[in-house]
Design a protein around this motif. Structure first.
Motif, PDB file in Angstrom:
ATOM      1  N   ASP A  93      66.257  -7.499  43.940  1.00 43.20           N
ATOM      2  CA  ASP A  93      64.866  -7.205  44.274  1.00 43.20           C
ATOM      3  C   ASP A  93      64.586  -7.805  45.646  1.00 43.20           C
ATOM      4  O   ASP A  93      64.503  -9.015  45.795  1.00 43.20           O
ATOM      5  CB  ASP A  93      63.928  -7.802  43.224  1.00 43.20           C
ATOM      6  CG  ASP A  93      62.469  -7.476  43.506  1.00 43.20           C
ATOM      7  OD1 ASP A  93      62.118  -7.170  44.656  1.00 43.20           O
ATOM      8  OD2 ASP A  93      61.675  -7.539  42.559  1.00 43.20           O
ATOM      9  N   PRO A  94      64.460  -6.961  46.679  1.00 44.67           N
ATOM     10  CA  PRO A  94      64.289  -7.479  48.034  1.00 44.67           C
ATOM     11  C   PRO A  94      63.029  -8.331  48.204  1.00 44.67           C
ATOM     12  O   PRO A  94      63.013  -9.259  48.994  1.00 44.67           O
ATOM     13  CB  PRO A  94      64.235  -6.231  48.917  1.00 44.67           C
ATOM     14  CG  PRO A  94      64.293  -5.057  48.020  1.00 44.67           C
ATOM     15  CD  PRO A  94      64.532  -5.511  46.618  1.00 44.67           C
ATOM     16  N   ASP A  95      61.966  -8.031  47.459  1.00 48.31           N
ATOM     17  CA  ASP A  95      60.749  -8.848  47.557  1.00 48.31           C
ATOM     18  C   ASP A  95      60.985 -10.255  47.005  1.00 48.31           C
ATOM     19  O   ASP A  95      60.468 -11.235  47.538  1.00 48.31           O
ATOM     20  CB  ASP A  95      59.591  -8.194  46.803  1.00 48.31           C
ATOM     21  CG  ASP A  95      59.119  -6.912  47.481  1.00 48.31           C
ATOM     22  OD1 ASP A  95      59.313  -6.777  48.700  1.00 48.31           O
ATOM     23  OD2 ASP A  95      58.557  -6.051  46.779  1.00 48.31           O
ATOM     24  N   PHE A  96      61.757 -10.347  45.932  1.00 49.41           N
ATOM     25  CA  PHE A  96      62.114 -11.644  45.341  1.00 49.41           C
ATOM     26  C   PHE A  96      62.870 -12.482  46.365  1.00 49.41           C
ATOM     27  O   PHE A  96      62.548 -13.646  46.605  1.00 49.41           O
ATOM     28  CB  PHE A  96      62.964 -11.402  44.090  1.00 49.41           C
ATOM     29  CG  PHE A  96      63.479 -12.637  43.412  1.00 49.41           C
ATOM     30  CD1 PHE A  96      62.626 -13.481  42.718  1.00 49.41           C
ATOM     31  CD2 PHE A  96      64.831 -12.943  43.430  1.00 49.41           C
ATOM     32  CE1 PHE A  96      63.106 -14.608  42.070  1.00 49.41           C
ATOM     33  CE2 PHE A  96      65.318 -14.068  42.783  1.00 49.41           C
ATOM     34  CZ  PHE A  96      64.456 -14.901  42.102  1.00 49.41           C
ATOM     35  N   ILE A  97      63.841 -11.876  47.032  1.00 51.97           N
ATOM     36  CA  ILE A  97      64.646 -12.579  48.031  1.00 51.97           C
ATOM     37  C   ILE A  97      63.784 -12.977  49.222  1.00 51.97           C
ATOM     38  O   ILE A  97      63.856 -14.098  49.713  1.00 51.97           O
ATOM     39  CB  ILE A  97      65.835 -11.710  48.494  1.00 51.97           C
ATOM     40  CG1 ILE A  97      66.769 -11.399  47.324  1.00 51.97           C
ATOM     41  CG2 ILE A  97      66.595 -12.389  49.633  1.00 51.97           C
ATOM     42  CD1 ILE A  97      67.365 -12.593  46.659  1.00 51.97           C
ATOM     43  N   ALA A  98      62.952 -12.079  49.703  1.00 51.46           N
ATOM     44  CA  ALA A  98      62.099 -12.373  50.857  1.00 51.46           C
ATOM     45  C   ALA A  98      61.145 -13.525  50.557  1.00 51.46           C
ATOM     46  O   ALA A  98      60.932 -14.403  51.399  1.00 51.46           O
ATOM     47  CB  ALA A  98      61.316 -11.129  51.263  1.00 51.46           C
ATOM     48  N   THR A  99      60.593 -13.541  49.364  1.00 53.48           N
ATOM     49  CA  THR A  99      59.694 -14.629  48.965  1.00 53.48           C
ATOM     50  C   THR A  99      60.437 -15.954  48.950  1.00 53.48           C
ATOM     51  O   THR A  99      59.954 -16.963  49.471  1.00 53.48           O
ATOM     52  CB  THR A  99      59.097 -14.342  47.567  1.00 53.48           C
ATOM     53  OG1 THR A  99      58.302 -13.164  47.645  1.00 53.48           O
ATOM     54  CG2 THR A  99      58.247 -15.496  47.082  1.00 53.48           C
ATOM     55  N   LEU A 100      61.625 -15.961  48.369  1.00 53.28           N
ATOM     56  CA  LEU A 100      62.407 -17.198  48.320  1.00 53.28           C
ATOM     57  C   LEU A 100      62.772 -17.683  49.716  1.00 53.28           C
ATOM     58  O   LEU A 100      62.681 -18.875  50.017  1.00 53.28           O
ATOM     59  CB  LEU A 100      63.663 -16.999  47.477  1.00 53.28           C
ATOM     60  CG  LEU A 100      63.428 -16.802  45.986  1.00 53.28           C
ATOM     61  CD1 LEU A 100      64.750 -16.508  45.292  1.00 53.28           C
ATOM     62  CD2 LEU A 100      62.756 -18.002  45.369  1.00 53.28           C
ATOM     63  N   GLU A 101      63.181 -16.767  50.586  1.00 50.56           N
ATOM     64  CA  GLU A 101      63.524 -17.153  51.962  1.00 50.56           C
ATOM     65  C   GLU A 101      62.342 -17.822  52.650  1.00 50.56           C
ATOM     66  O   GLU A 101      62.487 -18.862  53.289  1.00 50.56           O
ATOM     67  CB  GLU A 101      63.951 -15.922  52.773  1.00 50.56           C
ATOM     68  CG  GLU A 101      65.313 -15.411  52.449  1.00 50.56           C
ATOM     69  CD  GLU A 101      65.702 -14.197  53.288  1.00 50.56           C
ATOM     70  OE1 GLU A 101      64.964 -13.841  54.237  1.00 50.56           O
ATOM     71  OE2 GLU A 101      66.742 -13.601  52.981  1.00 50.56           O
ATOM     72  N   LEU A 102      61.177 -17.218  52.541  1.00 52.92           N
ATOM     73  CA  LEU A 102      59.977 -17.754  53.184  1.00 52.92           C
ATOM     74  C   LEU A 102      59.632 -19.137  52.654  1.00 52.92           C
ATOM     75  O   LEU A 102      59.404 -20.079  53.422  1.00 52.92           O
ATOM     76  CB  LEU A 102      58.802 -16.789  52.963  1.00 52.92           C
ATOM     77  CG  LEU A 102      57.442 -17.271  53.451  1.00 52.92           C
ATOM     78  CD1 LEU A 102      57.440 -17.425  54.967  1.00 52.92           C
ATOM     79  CD2 LEU A 102      56.357 -16.306  53.005  1.00 52.92           C
TER      80      LEU A 102
END
Length: 125
Positions: free
Chosen positions: A20-29
């Protein structure tokens, strides 16, 4: 700069399992923000300062604990930034609270400990 890039470095290896790209993007941020705060609010003033990051990833969630030996602070007293006036800084804890499922701060044996949990939306609970 390194603290800001840690989110990408750490999350690069979980991309396949999360899907889930949104899950990954949230974690990165959020990882970038918590690491930047640890460096910005203490480690930059002490050459011997330590920052410890513990990461646990499983199918259900990612749990990140960041520990630093900076001065203690009242985590609950930190207010949301004034989003109408676009302040230059002050978004870190706001973003953690906004995007993570659980955010916990404790002061333990001289360490600030922030634990963040984000449940994997692809995993059925």
């Amino acid at each position: 700069q390194m603290a800001a890039n840690l989110g990408k470095i750490i999350c690069r290896n979980i991309e396949e399992s999360a899907r889930d790209p949104d899950f990954i993007a949230t974690l990165e941020l959020v990882v970038s923000e918590v690491c930047t705060n640890a460096v910005k609010h203490g480690a930059q003033f002490r050459k011997d300062a330590e920052i410890v990051m513990l990461i646990m990833v499983d199918e259900q969630a990612m749990t990140i604990t960041v520990k630093d030996c900076n001065k203690s602070f009242d985590f609950s007293a930190i207010c949301e930034p004034d989003l109408e006036n676009h302040p230059e800084c002050g978004y870190g804890i706001f973003l953690m609270r906004e995007f993570m499922d659980e955010v916990l701060y404790v002061r333990e044996n001289g360490w600030n400990c922030i634990t963040l949990v984000k449940y994997n939306p692809c995993h059925k609970r």
